[in-house]
Scaffold this active site. Structure first.
Site, mmCIF file in Angstrom:
data_model
loop_
_atom_site.group_PDB
_atom_site.id
_atom_site.type_symbol
_atom_site.label_atom_id
_atom_site.label_comp_id
_atom_site.label_asym_id
_atom_site.label_seq_id
_atom_site.Cartn_x
_atom_site.Cartn_y
_atom_site.Cartn_z
ATOM 1 N N CYS A 148 36.250 35.818 41.664
ATOM 2 C CA CYS A 148 36.451 37.142 41.087
ATOM 3 C C CYS A 148 37.312 37.963 42.026
ATOM 4 O O CYS A 148 36.820 38.556 42.987
ATOM 5 C CB CYS A 148 35.109 37.827 40.844
ATOM 6 S SG CYS A 148 35.300 39.483 40.147
ATOM 7 N N GLU A 203 40.889 36.635 35.254
ATOM 8 C CA GLU A 203 40.979 35.302 35.834
ATOM 9 C C GLU A 203 42.242 34.657 35.289
ATOM 10 O O GLU A 203 42.761 35.042 34.241
ATOM 11 C CB GLU A 203 39.731 34.475 35.510
ATOM 12 C CG GLU A 203 39.656 33.173 36.281
ATOM 13 C CD GLU A 203 39.925 33.361 37.767
ATOM 14 O OE1 GLU A 203 40.971 32.843 38.219
ATOM 15 O OE2 GLU A 203 39.152 34.027 38.458
#
Length: 255
Positions: free
Chosen positions: A26, A127
């Site tokens: 993340c 992402e």
């Protein structure tokens, strides 16, 4: 290899295998809600915030902690955990994430996991799906658009100069949705688990039970503009939907 913290003279965080989990996942997220998240987190006095569309490591991020009176407070923490025993705060630069599977054992995170847990509010996280040399960005968020919280840990470094309060976001295995893009995802806590996560007396086994992939059916993955690739860009265009990238080519053989 597990390297314990030493009592008295505390060990340097020079052993990356012992201190740092690696495999950062993340690395970008957004928090564009103004005050919508306050009620969900039980925060009465949030810091003054502006909408953020591309929050990046080494920046200050909002974190919700419980004070000694049990009141939830929101403040800004440096994203990239600097362990209190580190000799150089630069050690925190890569430590934006901690793997939930090993957070209770890694030297850099163990004490924070035991005593200093926090919630990091977000509206979505980014992402990248890698296909060859191409990296296509996706925004992962709740299907109904509601804000949510990452399970996080924090620490306070006070060796020289102003103290640094910093944090790391925990990660876990990807759910079925995120797995189409990446094999890891941040730990998103169910709202029913907020009290437990912030409880300084919570048992470790109870904490580990909430460190699981968030239900895929409650989330969506949206391909977005490559503007988000640059950490210097932080505007609404970062979340602009684009056409779905073509699927990865299927590997075939002649025999």
């Amino acid at each position: 290899m597990h390297v314990p913290l030493l009592r008295g003279r505390r060990r340097r965080c020079n052993d990356r295998a012992a201190c740092y989990d690696g495999h950062a996942m993340c690395g970008r997220f957004q928090l564009k809600s103004d005050q919508d998240w306050m009620e969900a987190y039980g925060v009465a006095e949030p810091p003054d915030l502006t909408p953020r569309y591309n929050i990046a490591p080494a920046q200050d991020i909002v974190a919700v902690r419980r004070d000694t009176a049990g009141i939830r407070r929101a403040s800004l923490l440096h994203w990239g955990l600097v362990p209190s025993f580190a000799e150089d705060p630069a050690v925190g630069n890569p430590m934006i994430n901690a793997r939930s599977e090993t957070v209770a054992r890694k030297a850099a995170f163990r004490e924070s996991f035991q005593k200093r847990r926090c919630l990091v509010p977000a509206d979505g996280f980014y992402e990248w799906r890698r296909v060859g040399r191409v990296r296509d960005p996706y925004l992962l968020k709740m299907r109904d658009g509601r804000p949510f919280a990452f399970a996080s840990v924090w620490d306070r470094w006070a060796r020289a100069g102003p103290p640094i309060e910093s944090c790391a976001i925990l990660t876990t295995a990807a759910n079925d949705l995120v797995a189409r893009v990446h094999d890891r995802m941040p730990v998103i806590l169910d709202r029913a688990a907020y009290d437990l996560w912030l409880d300084p007396d919570a048992r470790e086994e109870d904490l580990h039970r909430v460190l699981r992939p968030f239900p895929a059916e409650e989330m969506v993955a949206v391909p977005v503009s490559p503007r988000v690739n640059s950490a210097a860009v932080d505007d609404p265009e970062c979340e602009r939907p684009v056409a779905e990238p073509p699927p990865a080519p299927v590997q075939t053989t002649l025999f």
